[in-house]
Write an enzyme that holds these catalytic residues in place. Structure first.
Site, PDB file in Angstrom:
ATOM      1  N   LYS A 165       5.348   2.675   3.092  1.00  0.00           N
ATOM      2  CA  LYS A 165       4.492   1.546   3.472  1.00  0.00           C
ATOM      3  C   LYS A 165       3.077   2.075   3.572  1.00  0.00           C
ATOM      4  O   LYS A 165       2.872   3.257   3.853  1.00  0.00           O
ATOM      5  CB  LYS A 165       4.912   0.993   4.840  1.00  0.00           C
ATOM      6  N   ASP A 168       2.038  -7.197   1.288  1.00  0.00           N
ATOM      7  CA  ASP A 168       2.578  -7.458   2.630  1.00  0.00           C
ATOM      8  C   ASP A 168       1.496  -8.324   3.299  1.00  0.00           C
ATOM      9  O   ASP A 168       0.722  -8.970   2.581  1.00  0.00           O
ATOM     10  CB  ASP A 168       2.837  -6.139   3.392  1.00  0.00           C
TER      11      ASP A 168
HETATM   12  P1  NDP Z   1       0.766 -13.214   4.719  1.00  0.00           P
HETATM   13  O1  NDP Z   1      -0.469 -12.419   4.926  1.00  0.00           O
HETATM   14  O2  NDP Z   1       0.918 -14.019   3.500  1.00  0.00           O
HETATM   15  O3  NDP Z   1       0.986 -14.189   5.966  1.00  0.00           O
HETATM   16  C1  NDP Z   1       1.073 -13.684   7.242  1.00  0.00           C
HETATM   17  C2  NDP Z   1       1.226 -14.829   8.213  1.00  0.00           C
HETATM   18  O4  NDP Z   1       1.563 -14.321   9.489  1.00  0.00           O
HETATM   19  C3  NDP Z   1      -0.066 -15.611   8.394  1.00  0.00           C
HETATM   20  O5  NDP Z   1       0.231 -16.942   8.698  1.00  0.00           O
HETATM   21  C4  NDP Z   1      -0.692 -14.904   9.581  1.00  0.00           C
HETATM   22  O6  NDP Z   1      -1.605 -15.700  10.306  1.00  0.00           O
HETATM   23  C5  NDP Z   1       0.507 -14.582  10.427  1.00  0.00           C
HETATM   24  N1  NDP Z   1       0.220 -13.378  11.228  1.00  0.00           N
HETATM   25  C6  NDP Z   1      -0.095 -12.152  10.755  1.00  0.00           C
HETATM   26  N2  NDP Z   1      -0.329 -11.306  11.771  1.00  0.00           N
HETATM   27  C7  NDP Z   1      -0.163 -12.034  12.883  1.00  0.00           C
HETATM   28  C8  NDP Z   1      -0.261 -11.722  14.256  1.00  0.00           C
HETATM   29  N3  NDP Z   1      -0.586 -10.480  14.682  1.00  0.00           N
HETATM   30  N4  NDP Z   1      -0.005 -12.726  15.142  1.00  0.00           N
HETATM   31  C9  NDP Z   1       0.315 -13.982  14.717  1.00  0.00           C
HETATM   32  N5  NDP Z   1       0.413 -14.335  13.421  1.00  0.00           N
HETATM   33  C10 NDP Z   1       0.191 -13.364  12.528  1.00  0.00           C
HETATM   34  O7  NDP Z   1       1.964 -12.163   4.875  1.00  0.00           O
HETATM   35  P2  NDP Z   1       3.497 -12.307   4.428  1.00  0.00           P
HETATM   36  O8  NDP Z   1       3.918 -13.713   4.505  1.00  0.00           O
HETATM   37  O9  NDP Z   1       3.651 -11.554   3.177  1.00  0.00           O
HETATM   38  O10 NDP Z   1       4.219 -11.453   5.563  1.00  0.00           O
HETATM   39  C11 NDP Z   1       4.796 -12.045   6.735  1.00  0.00           C
HETATM   40  C12 NDP Z   1       5.844 -11.112   7.298  1.00  0.00           C
HETATM   41  O11 NDP Z   1       6.876 -10.917   6.315  1.00  0.00           O
HETATM   42  C13 NDP Z   1       5.370  -9.704   7.659  1.00  0.00           C
HETATM   43  O12 NDP Z   1       6.101  -9.255   8.782  1.00  0.00           O
HETATM   44  C14 NDP Z   1       5.762  -8.881   6.442  1.00  0.00           C
HETATM   45  O13 NDP Z   1       5.904  -7.521   6.762  1.00  0.00           O
HETATM   46  C15 NDP Z   1       7.086  -9.519   6.091  1.00  0.00           C
HETATM   47  N6  NDP Z   1       7.573  -9.325   4.739  1.00  0.00           N
HETATM   48  C16 NDP Z   1       6.818  -9.662   3.659  1.00  0.00           C
HETATM   49  C17 NDP Z   1       7.315  -9.477   2.386  1.00  0.00           C
HETATM   50  C18 NDP Z   1       6.567  -9.908   1.182  1.00  0.00           C
HETATM   51  O14 NDP Z   1       7.129  -9.820   0.085  1.00  0.00           O
HETATM   52  N7  NDP Z   1       5.356 -10.382   1.283  1.00  0.00           N
HETATM   53  C19 NDP Z   1       8.644  -8.876   2.155  1.00  0.00           C
HETATM   54  C20 NDP Z   1       9.384  -8.622   3.361  1.00  0.00           C
HETATM   55  C21 NDP Z   1       8.847  -8.828   4.592  1.00  0.00           C
HETATM   56  P3  NDP Z   1      -3.167 -15.369  10.233  1.00  0.00           P
HETATM   57  O15 NDP Z   1      -3.614 -15.934   8.920  1.00  0.00           O
HETATM   58  O16 NDP Z   1      -3.765 -16.048  11.402  1.00  0.00           O
HETATM   59  O17 NDP Z   1      -3.303 -13.870  10.291  1.00  0.00           O
HETATM   60  O1  2IT Z   2       8.405  -5.484   3.708  1.00  0.00           O
HETATM   61  C1  2IT Z   2       8.645  -5.560   2.489  1.00  0.00           C
HETATM   62  O2  2IT Z   2       9.796  -5.411   2.054  1.00  0.00           O
HETATM   63  C2  2IT Z   2       7.539  -5.869   1.581  1.00  0.00           C
HETATM   64  N1  2IT Z   2       6.433  -6.071   2.047  1.00  0.00           N
HETATM   65  C3  2IT Z   2       7.786  -5.903   0.100  1.00  0.00           C
HETATM   66  C4  2IT Z   2       7.785  -4.521  -0.473  1.00  0.00           C
HETATM   67  C5  2IT Z   2       7.842  -4.442  -1.977  1.00  0.00           C
HETATM   68  O3  2IT Z   2       7.714  -3.302  -2.458  1.00  0.00           O
HETATM   69  O4  2IT Z   2       8.011  -5.440  -2.668  1.00  0.00           O
END
Ligand code: NDP
Ligand code: 2IT
Length: 462
Positions: A142, A182
Site C-alpha cells: 500500500k 484507493d
Molecule cells: P473515495 O476517495 O472514492 O471515497 C472515499 C469516501 O469516503 C468519500 O466519500 C470520503 O468523504 C469518505 N471518507 C474518506 N475519509 C474519511 C474520513 N476520515 N471520515 C469520513 N469520511 C471519509 O475512496 P474509495 O471509495 O475508493 O475508498 C473507500 C474505502 O474503500 C476505503 O476504506 C478504501 O481503502 C476501501 N477500498 C477501496 C477499494 C477501491 O478499489 N477503490 C478497494 C477496496 C477497499 P470526503 O470526500 O469527505 O473525504
Molecule cells: O484496498 C484495496 O484493495 C484497494 N484499494 C485496491 C487495490 C488494487 O490494487 O486494486
C-alpha cells in the site's frame, strides 16, 4: 516500550499457552511504537491465526508470523510540487511493500491528509491476506501521501502526481509492484501517474491498475469493489436462506466504493437509503434510485462537490451534519468510507435496529469493540479483507490482460468477479464455520494466512 516486551527474546515471540496473543502483541507494539492502526490490524489477524501457528511447529521454527509483521521494504520520500499561486508545497510519499511471497506487490495508493506510516502499514498488512484470498498471484503493498486533493485544481493534482511518481517509479514495475487507486486516487490520478511513469521510463506497460479503458484498463474495475461487496453480502445471506431483494441498506461514503455498492444494490432490488462523506450523512427514506445515483456520480466525479448538496437537490432527503449513518433502521450495512467508522456504540445501534448483515466495502471500518458486538450477535459480518477483495481481484485480471495483450468483455469480467467472490466466501466458510453460523473474521484470516505462510516456508529465509 514495556518491560515484558523488552525482556522477551525473539525465540519467545510465539509461545504455547493462553497468553500467546498478548505476548506476541507486546512484541509488535514494542517494535512499532506509535502505530495504533497497524497494531489493530495485526491483533485482529493474530487472534484468529494463533492456534494455527501454535499447532504447526514448522511455522514457529521458521518465524513465519514474526516475518509477516515486518514489511519487506518501506519507502518514504519527499514530494515537492508547485501550486497554482507559484508556491512550493511539500508532501510526504510512501510505499509499504509488505509481502511478496505469492506474487508481485499489489495494492492501492491513498491520498488523504490522515495518511501516516501506521495507516499504510495496516492497509498493506490487510492487503497481504486479501490478495491471498482472491486466488490470484499477488503480494501485498500500500502507498500514498498526506496530500489532500480536495479543493485542488486539475493542474495542481497533475503536478503533485508527477512529483510523486518521479520518486515512486524506481521502486515499481509490472512484475515488481503494481499500485492502483484507493481514497483520493481515482481514474484522474491514475492517468497522471501512468503518464509520468511512461515518460520517465519510455515504456508502456501494466505498471498501474485502474487505468482508462483506452490505455489498457479493464472494464468494470471502477465497479468491482462495490459490486464485489454486494455479491459477498448475497453469498452470506444465502447461507441463511435470504436474498438481497426488498432489503433496506445503509451505505457510508459517497466515493468509488459507495457509488457502485448502491448501483449493484439497486440492480438486485434492494433499497439504499444513506450516503455520507466526512461532513455528514444524507438519509433518503424514499430510496436512492438510479437517477439520484447518476446525480451523485456527477457531483463527486465531475463537480467534486459535497454530499450535503444531495438534500438541497432531492427534497425526500435530509442532511445530518457531523453524523454517520449507523442510527438509521436498516437490514444491511455497507461501511464504504474509511477505517474505524463503526465503533462499539454504532454496532450496538445497528444490531438493535435489526441490521443482520454488515459487509465491509472499506478497509477495517469497524473498531475491535464493534467487531465484538457483531460476532457476539452472530449476524452476517463480512470483514473488509474478504468483502472488498473484488476490487483488487479485477486489478489482478487487468494485470493479466496487460501482460497477455488481450481484452475481456464486461460479461467475462463480471462472471469472473462473481466466481472469485463465491470462492472467497467458500474459503471463509471452510475455516470459519461454527455450528450453523460462520465467523467470517476467523475464516478470512486463516484462509488468507495459510497460503502465504506455506509459500514463505517453501522459499526459505528471505
Ligand atoms: P473515495 O476517495 O472514492 O471515497 C472515499 C469516501 O469516503 C468519500 O466519500 C470520503 O468523504 C469518505 N471518507 C474518506 N475519509 C474519511 C474520513 N476520515 N471520515 C469520513 N469520511 C471519509 O475512496 P474509495 O471509495 O475508493 O475508498 C473507500 C474505502 O474503500 C476505503 O476504506 C478504501 O481503502 C476501501 N477500498 C477501496 C477499494 C477501491 O478499489 N477503490 C478497494 C477496496 C477497499 P470526503 O470526500 O469527505 O473525504
Ligand atoms: O484496498 C484495496 O484493495 C484497494 N484499494 C485496491 C487495490 C488494487 O490494487 O486494486
Amino acid at each position: 516500550m514495556s518491560q515484558s516486551s523488552n525482556s522477551m527474546s525473539l525465540e519467545d515471540t510465539v509461545r504455547k499457552g493462553p497468553n500467546a496473543v498478548e505476548e506476541f502483541m507486546a512484541y509488535v507494539v514494542a517494535k512499532n511504537p506509535g502505530q495504533p492502526e497497524f497494531h489493530q490490524a495485526v491483533r485482529e489477524v493474530v487472534e484468529s491465526i494463533m492456534p494455527v501457528v501454535q499447532a504447526n511447529p514448522a511455522y514457529r521454527k521458521a518465524k513465519i508470523l514474526e516475518r509477516m509483521v515486518e514489511p519487506e521494504r518501506v519507502i518514504m520520500f519527499r514530494v515537492p510540487w508547485v501550486d497554482d499561486r507559484g508556491e512550493i508545497q511539500i508532501n510526504r510519499g510512501y510505499r509499504v511493500q509488505m509481502n511478496s511471497a505469492i506474487g508481485p506487490y499489489k495494492g492501492g495508493l491513498r491520498f488523504h491528509p490522515t495518511v501516516t506510516l501506521s495507516v499504510l502499514k495496516f492497509l498493506a498488512f490487510e492487503q497481504v491476506f486479501k490478495n491471498s484470498l482472491t486466488t490470484l498471484p499477488m503480494g501485498g503493498a500500500k502507498g500514498g501521501s498526506d496530500f489532500d486533493p480536495k479543493g485542488k485544481s486539475d493542474g495542481e493534482v497533475m503536478r503533485f502526481c508527477q512529483a510523486f511518481m518521479t520518486e515512486l517509479a524506481r521502486h515499481i514495475g509490472p512484475d515488481i509492484d503494481v499500485p492502483a487507486g484507493d481514497i483520493g486516487v481515482g481514474g484522474r490520478e491514475i492517468g497522471f501517474l501512468f503518464g509520468q511513469y511512461k515518460k520517465m521510463t519510455a515504456r508502456f506497460c501494466g505498471v498501474l491498475t485502474g487505468k482508462g479503458i483506452q490505455y489498457g484498463g479493464s472494464v468494470m474495475r471502477p465497479e468491482a469493489t462495490g459490486y464485489g461487496a454486494v455479491y459477498f453480502a448475497q453469498e452470506m445471506l444465502a447461507q441463511r436462506g435470504e436474498g438481497i431483494r426488498g432489503k433496506t441498506a445503509a451505505v457510508s461514503g459517497s466515493g468509488n466504493v459507495a457509488q457502485y455498492t448502491v448501483q449493484k444494490l439497486l440492480q438486485l432490488g434492494a433499497k439504499p437509503i444513506t450516503l455520507s462523506d466526512s461532513g455528514g450523512t444524507i438519509v433518503d427514506e424514499a430510496g436512492i434510485d438510479e437517477e439520484k445515483l447518476a446525480w451523485v456520480m456527477e457531483l463527486k466525479e465531475v463537480r467534486r462537490g459535497r454530499i450535503s448538496e444531495y438534500a438541497e437537490r432531492f427534497k425526500t432527503a435530509k442532511y445530518y451534519p457531523g453524523k454517520k449513518p449507523w442510527w438509521v433502521k436498516c437490514d444491511l450495512a455497507f461501511p464504504s468510507a474509511t477505517q474505524n467508522e463503526i465503533d462499539g456504540e454504532d454496532a450496538k445501534m445497528l444490531v438493535a435496529n435489526g441490521c443482520h448483515c454488515v459487509c465491509e466495502g472499506a478497509n477495517m471500518p469497524t473498531t475491535p469493540e464493534g467487531v465484538r458486538v457483531f460476532l457476539e450477535a452472530k449476524i452476517c459480518y463480512g470483514p473488509g479483507k474478504a468483502a472488498n477483495a473484488g476490487g483488487v481481484a479485477v486489478s489482478g485480471l487487468e494485470m493479466n490482460q496487460n501482460s497477455g495483450c488481450m481484452r475481456r468483455s464486461r460479461d467475462e469480467v463480471d462472471h469472473q468477479l462473481q466466481n472469485i467472490m463465491k470462492s472467497i466466501h467458500e474459503n471463509c466458510v471452510r475455516y470459519g464455520k461454527v455450528g450453523d453460523w460462520v465467523n467470517y473474521v476467523q475464516g478470512a484470516n486463516v484462509a488468507g494466512f495459510i497460503k502465504v505462510a506455506d509459500a514463505m516456508l517453501a522459499q526459505g529465509v528471505v
